[in-house]
Design an enzyme around this catalytic site. Structure first.
Site, PDB file in Angstrom:
ATOM      1  N   LYS A  58       0.915  -1.054  -0.128  1.00  0.00           N
ATOM      2  CA  LYS A  58       0.038   0.041   0.144  1.00  0.00           C
ATOM      3  C   LYS A  58       1.071   1.204   0.127  1.00  0.00           C
ATOM      4  CE  LYS A  58      -3.025   3.129   2.446  1.00  0.00           C
ATOM      5  NZ  LYS A  58      -2.031   4.161   1.721  1.00  0.00           N
ATOM      6  N   CYS A  79      14.110  10.194   6.454  1.00  0.00           N
ATOM      7  CA  CYS A  79      13.774   9.871   7.872  1.00  0.00           C
ATOM      8  C   CYS A  79      15.278   9.835   8.756  1.00  0.00           C
ATOM      9  CB  CYS A  79      13.305   8.255   7.884  1.00  0.00           C
ATOM     10  SG  CYS A  79      11.663   8.247   7.350  1.00  0.00           S
ATOM     11  N   GLU A  82      10.640  16.888  14.848  1.00  0.00           N
ATOM     12  CA  GLU A  82      11.226  16.430  13.384  1.00  0.00           C
ATOM     13  C   GLU A  82      10.618  17.243  12.073  1.00  0.00           C
ATOM     14  OE1 GLU A  82      12.092  12.567  10.739  1.00  0.00           O
ATOM     15  OE2 GLU A  82      10.246  12.688  12.007  1.00  0.00           O
ATOM     16  N   GLY A  89       7.209   5.056   8.154  1.00  0.00           N
ATOM     17  CA  GLY A  89       6.398   6.315   8.292  1.00  0.00           C
ATOM     18  C   GLY A  89       6.584   7.002   9.575  1.00  0.00           C
ATOM     19  N   SER A  90       5.624   7.694  10.044  1.00  0.00           N
ATOM     20  CA  SER A  90       5.649   8.374  11.399  1.00  0.00           C
ATOM     21  C   SER A  90       5.465   7.152  12.496  1.00  0.00           C
ATOM     22  CB  SER A  90       4.409   9.285  11.394  1.00  0.00           C
ATOM     23  OG  SER A  90       3.337   8.650  11.445  1.00  0.00           O
ATOM     24  N   THR A  91       5.842   7.710  13.588  1.00  0.00           N
ATOM     25  CA  THR A  91       5.839   7.043  14.955  1.00  0.00           C
ATOM     26  C   THR A  91       4.295   6.884  15.151  1.00  0.00           C
ATOM     27  OG1 THR A  91       7.829   7.763  15.581  1.00  0.00           O
ATOM     28  CG2 THR A  91       6.282   6.932  17.479  1.00  0.00           C
ATOM     29  N   ALA A  92       3.484   7.911  15.126  1.00  0.00           N
ATOM     30  CA  ALA A  92       1.978   7.920  15.442  1.00  0.00           C
ATOM     31  C   ALA A  92       1.474   6.735  14.666  1.00  0.00           C
ATOM     32  CB  ALA A  92       1.560   9.432  15.192  1.00  0.00           C
ATOM     33  N   THR A  93       1.697   6.863  13.534  1.00  0.00           N
ATOM     34  CA  THR A  93       0.931   5.667  12.470  1.00  0.00           C
ATOM     35  C   THR A  93       1.654   4.465  12.938  1.00  0.00           C
ATOM     36  OG1 THR A  93       0.635   7.471  10.750  1.00  0.00           O
ATOM     37  CG2 THR A  93       0.527   4.978   9.985  1.00  0.00           C
ATOM     38  N   GLY A  94       2.892   4.380  13.091  1.00  0.00           N
ATOM     39  CA  GLY A  94       3.501   3.004  13.694  1.00  0.00           C
ATOM     40  C   GLY A  94       2.794   2.626  14.974  1.00  0.00           C
ATOM     41  N   GLU A 117      10.035   1.039  10.764  1.00  0.00           N
ATOM     42  CA  GLU A 117      11.011   2.245  10.430  1.00  0.00           C
ATOM     43  C   GLU A 117      10.424   3.551  10.664  1.00  0.00           C
ATOM     44  OE1 GLU A 117      12.652   5.244   9.003  1.00  0.00           O
ATOM     45  OE2 GLU A 117      13.397   4.074   7.246  1.00  0.00           O
TER      46      GLU A 117
END
Length: 473
Positions: free
Chosen positions: A175, A282, A380, A226-231, A248
């Site tokens: 995706k 990143c 960031e 991607g972002s930490t929030a989405t992770g 990552e």
């Protein structure tokens, strides 16, 4: 099988990936012009892709490592045959220039990464071999890998995910980011000219597709960049099916310059460590710590380099810096620089975007005399703005570098490699480079610490992460 490899044009790539009707308009971030329409797949298309991947997986896994590696090498040939068309599409959709470490570089890296992954040697590990026992550790395919990619390096990071997955006998459902689906769809279309049906599928959709993929019972592992929030959301979504994960996530990489460094000698490498892909990386250098004794010299040397780097439309062969990929990211960078300036920081160059020009161009910006707790340092920025923080003692610099809850990469800059290694050992980051930053290698494992994620990619360790360990005694 024919050894001839088809050479695609940009128009043929777009014809292959655009839906016949409908779809979502994708615009060039440099000009605002329409690039093409991208399909808007939903959860039904995702379910169908997962089912096809599961159906194809057993036959793919039954092939040897050598056979699967040959498929990867042929896919690399196909990418190289269509490299210029892929690079042009990438430049128009993502914004990065054709030249410099940008679009042509990224497409070339895709082919090189496939070949490097194909060449990795993974053998069973003999654990015990004596008169009473023999035990070996093998790695078997996991099944179907769900890969969710970002918009900053959409082609290259897709290959980072798919190459080791396929090499290990897994099939892949990808995706791409909603911002850059065309690049990934086109890349997959080229690769799929060399792969069996169902082995690699791209589902181009929105958040609901990503959420379904992370929770899907037919997906055995999720790889996400991607972002930490989405992770964190993916971790929660994957819990009920106990999926394996490689994440990552966000980074805010620190660089520490030591007193013995030569400011002019390191300036250009510092610049590209921070501003590669216009800062949208990143593992880019995002905070630079410089000792008082050479602070002004480093600032001056960086300004000199920055003045020489042209920014503009990526299709102009002269440019090496491009726009930010989307308005949301432009607004983040502008806010952080404005807040730094309002707090008394000194803008050495840049900081004033042109309001009446098309595209999301934010000028190359260097910010000096900034406090370590300023938002431009703590958050960031993911764009072309580098804060340069003055330090008095090395212990202070290391404490500041380690003071955030992320730890993807870091760097140490010094004329004394032995001393630099001693400092590197004290930095909390998954990768620490010396006299360079962000220099990844397909043979060298890469992964973050703290909230920059977990799991390793690249190299033999990356292959192992795409396999299920099995001990045979």
């Amino acid at each position: 099988m024919s050894t001839e490899v088809a050479q695609n044009t940009l128009s043929s790539l777009l014809e292959a990936v655009q839906p016949p009707n409908g779809g979502r308009n994708i615009h060039d971030p440099a000009t605002g012009e329409l690039v093409a329409r991208a399909p808007e797949h939903g959860t039904e298309e995702l379910d169908a892709a997962v089912a096809a991947a599961r159906a194809a997986q057993a036959a793919w896994a039954a092939r040897s490592h050598g056979e699967r590696s040959e498929f990867l090498n042929r896919a690399a040939d196909a990418i190289e045959a269509s490299a210029e068309a892929l690079a042009e599409l990438l430049s128009r959709e993502q914004g990065k220039p054709l030249n410099g470490p940008n679009a042509r570089f990224e497409v070339g890296a895709c082919a090189s990464w496939l070949r490097a992954t194909a060449a990795l040697d993974l053998q069973p590990e003999v654990l015990v071999d004596d008169a009473t026992s023999h035990a070996e550790l093998h790695y078997r395919p996991l099944g179907v890998i769900g890969a969710i990619g970002p918009w900053n390096w959409p082609m290259m990071i897709s290959v980072w995910q798919l190459a080791p997955s396929l090499r290990m006998g897994n099939t892949v459902v990808m995706k791409p980011s909603e911002y850059t689906p065309l690049s990934v769809l086109a890349l997959a279309a080229v690769i799929n000219t060399e792969l069996p049906d169902g082995v690699l599928t791209v589902v181009s959709g929105g958040r609901e597709v990503g959420e379904r993929l992370a929770a899907h019972p037919g997906i055995d592992k999720v790889m996400f960049t991607g972002s930490t929030a989405t992770g964190k959301a993916i971790i929660r979504s994957s819990a009920d099916t106990v999926k394996r994960l490689t994440l990552e996530l966000g980074g805010n990489d620190a660089g520490i310059v030591l007193e013995d460094a030569d400011p002019r000698a390191i300036a250009e490498d510092l610049f590209w460590g921070a501003f590669i892909n216009t800062g949208q990386t990143c593992a880019a250098l995002k905070r630079l710590y410089v000792p008082e004794s050479i602070y002004d010299e480093v600032c001056d040397a960086l300004v000199e380099v920055a003045r020489l780097m042209p920014m503009g439309n990526g299709l102009d062969e002269n440019n090496v810096l491009g726009p930010l990929q989307n308005k949301a990211q432009f607004d983040i960078v502008a806010r952080l620089v404005d807040e730094a300036r309002a707090a008394g920081a000194r803008v050495l160059i840049g900081g004033n975007p042109v309001d009446d020009q098309p595209g999301y161009f934010y000028p190359t910006t260097l910010v000096a005399d900034i406090a370590n707790d300023n938002s431009l340092v703590v958050e960031e920025q993911f764009g072309p703005a580098l804060p340069i923080i003055r330090y008095s003692t090395l212990d202070d610099a290391i404490a500041m570098a380690n003071g955030l809850d992320v730890g993807l990469g870091a760097s140490v800059w010094s004329s004394d490699p032995a001393r630099a290694r001693q400092v590197a050992a004290r930095i909390q980051a998954g990768s620490v480079w010396i006299n360079k930053h962000g220099a990844i290698d397909p043979r060298v494992p890469f992964g973050g610490t703290k909230q920059s994620g977990y799991g390793l990619e690249f190299g033999v360790d990356g292959l192992k992460a795409l396999g299920a360990p099995q001990v045979i005694s």
